[in-house]
Scaffold this active site. Structure first.
Site, PDB file in Angstrom:
ATOM      1  N   LYS A 119      72.788  95.240  11.400  1.00 51.51           N
ATOM      2  CA  LYS A 119      73.575  94.922  10.285  1.00 51.51           C
ATOM      3  C   LYS A 119      74.887  95.401  10.071  1.00 51.51           C
ATOM      4  O   LYS A 119      75.798  94.702   9.445  1.00 51.51           O
ATOM      5  CB  LYS A 119      72.655  95.236   8.858  1.00 51.51           C
ATOM      6  CG  LYS A 119      71.310  94.269   8.826  1.00 51.51           C
ATOM      7  CD  LYS A 119      70.806  94.183   7.489  1.00 51.51           C
ATOM      8  CE  LYS A 119      69.477  93.424   7.433  1.00 51.51           C
ATOM      9  NZ  LYS A 119      68.813  93.546   6.193  1.00 51.51           N
ATOM     10  N   LYS A 201      65.359  86.600  17.002  1.00 52.97           N
ATOM     11  CA  LYS A 201      64.397  86.428  16.008  1.00 52.97           C
ATOM     12  C   LYS A 201      64.891  85.194  15.150  1.00 52.97           C
ATOM     13  O   LYS A 201      65.908  85.275  14.713  1.00 52.97           O
ATOM     14  CB  LYS A 201      64.039  87.691  15.120  1.00 52.97           C
ATOM     15  CG  LYS A 201      62.889  87.689  13.939  1.00 52.97           C
ATOM     16  CD  LYS A 201      63.070  88.890  13.188  1.00 52.97           C
ATOM     17  CE  LYS A 201      62.550  88.605  11.858  1.00 52.97           C
ATOM     18  NZ  LYS A 201      62.631  89.610  10.779  1.00 52.97           N
ATOM     19  N   LYS A 204      66.747  83.718   8.541  1.00 50.61           N
ATOM     20  CA  LYS A 204      67.483  82.927   7.622  1.00 50.61           C
ATOM     21  C   LYS A 204      69.031  83.171   7.426  1.00 50.61           C
ATOM     22  O   LYS A 204      69.886  82.225   6.588  1.00 50.61           O
ATOM     23  CB  LYS A 204      66.641  83.333   6.094  1.00 50.61           C
ATOM     24  CG  LYS A 204      66.700  84.838   5.635  1.00 50.61           C
ATOM     25  CD  LYS A 204      65.664  85.042   4.614  1.00 50.61           C
ATOM     26  CE  LYS A 204      65.489  86.204   4.386  1.00 50.61           C
ATOM     27  NZ  LYS A 204      64.003  86.427   3.750  1.00 50.61           N
TER      28      LYS A 204
END
Ligand code: TRP
Length: 339
Positions: A119, A201, A204
């Protein structure tokens, strides 16, 4: 030994962040599996809005998505009569325990978290302290409810490990305060991959909307996305989980397997010798038919704001009552004046 674990049903805690749209990956990898657990366990499921703000959110969107997530939980079959459903930020105990646990967590441990590394690479302009201590808040979520089991996807296992480490460290100093939780890895569907880069993965927050299926997508959009999923040039339908080149086909077979309560190997056998087009068509149909009844329920529930409010208010009250017991114990142990 305390007896609390033998006198009650085992407790389960899990949650999803209301950031971005809810994907097929969230449904198959998480929510769907919770439904099967709610009779056997004492379950609490939350909307993790405090975790969401580690990445910048549009306030009105976050609020809206939090309620949408609640409606979706219920539409997927989570029964508010059986489970505690609540919004994380409505229970102040999460932030409070998180602070205490921060003082029992090492910088070095947090530095090793792969999600933090990913992140921070992705949001290089906003590497905030919340992103860094994200796993501590998650540990607080789990430990407040003395959860025995935490159903999560593979990518969250590292967070469960650090939660256990923190809990054990605290218990070693203060006695048996926290139940040491275990991650409950769901068998298939634990990791649904991106349709465009199937070694990643399904997320969204992918910039490419073709990479994920939203539970809110139009049915023809879902079918289109599946039909344009990346595969390989070999043209052979075979399940080879260790072969990166097969990641796209493996993913389609896995999706089909969860949708039809089968296994990727069995699905592969069923489509052996056929073209990828046929497989994609079948997967698209299975996904759309699987989502259809959920969407009908969702559309009905999301309109009923008073009903939803009743659920989350009741949920927050129950969650707070349970969490407060743990928090008071912790405060007492560390030496805070609590009366
Ligand atoms: N980190 C989880 C995710 O991104 C969400 C989450 C926050 C969670 N707190 C939790 C999951 C506690 C299980 C238990 O998927």
């Amino acid at each position: 030994m305390e007896t609390q674990n033998t006198e009650r049903k085992k407790r389960i805690f899990s949650g999803v962040q209301p950031s971005g749209t809810i994907t097929l990956g969230n449904y198959l990898g998480a929510i769907r599996n919770w439904v099967a657990l709610q009779d056997e366990y004492d379950c609490a499921f939350a909307m993790m809005d405090m975790h969401s703000i580690t990445v910048r959110q549009t306030p009105a969107e976050l609020r809206k998505r939090t309620l949408e997530l609640l409606a979706l939980y219920i539409a997927c079959g989570i029964d508010p009569e059986k489970c505690i459903l609540f919004i994380q930020s409505q229970n102040s105990a999460h932030a409070e325990l998180s602070w205490v646990l921060n003082c029992f967590t090492y910088m070095g441990e947090l530095n090793r978290m792969t999600q933090f590394k990913d992140k921070s690479a992705k949001h290089a302009d906003n590497i905030n302290a919340g992103l860094f201590t994200y796993p501590v808040l998650m540990a607080a979520d789990i430990l407040l409810y003395q959860a025995d089991l935490v159903p999560v996807g593979k990518d969250q296992m590292q967070h469960i490990e650090i939660c256990r480490d923190i809990a054990q460290r605290f218990n070693a100093v203060y006695g048996n305060v926290f139940t040491i939780p275990e991650g409950l890895l769901v068998k298939s569907g634990a990791k649904i991959m991106s349709l465009q880069e199937p070694t990643k993965k399904m997320s969204k927050s992918d910039e490419n909307p073709k990479a994920f299926i939203s539970m809110m997508d139009d049915f023809n959009v879902i079918a289109k996305k599946i039909k344009s999923a990346v595969t390989d040039s070999e043209g052979v339908i075979e399940y080879r989980p260790d072969d990166e080149n097969k990641a796209g086909v493996n993913n389609l077979l896995s999706i089909m397997a969860v949708m039809t309560d089968s296994t990727p190997e069995k699905v592969a056998a069923l489509y052996e010798g056929q073209g990828y087009g046929t497989l994609k068509g079948a997967v698209a149909e299975a996904v759309v038919e699987g989502i259809r009844p959920i969407r009908a329920e969702y559309d009905r529930i999301i309109k009923d704001k008073a009903y939803l409010q009743g659920i989350y208010r009741q949920g927050a009250e129950t969650a707070h009552r349970i969490a407060d017991r743990t928090l008071k114990k912790v405060y007492k142990k560390v030496g805070f004046v609590i009366d």
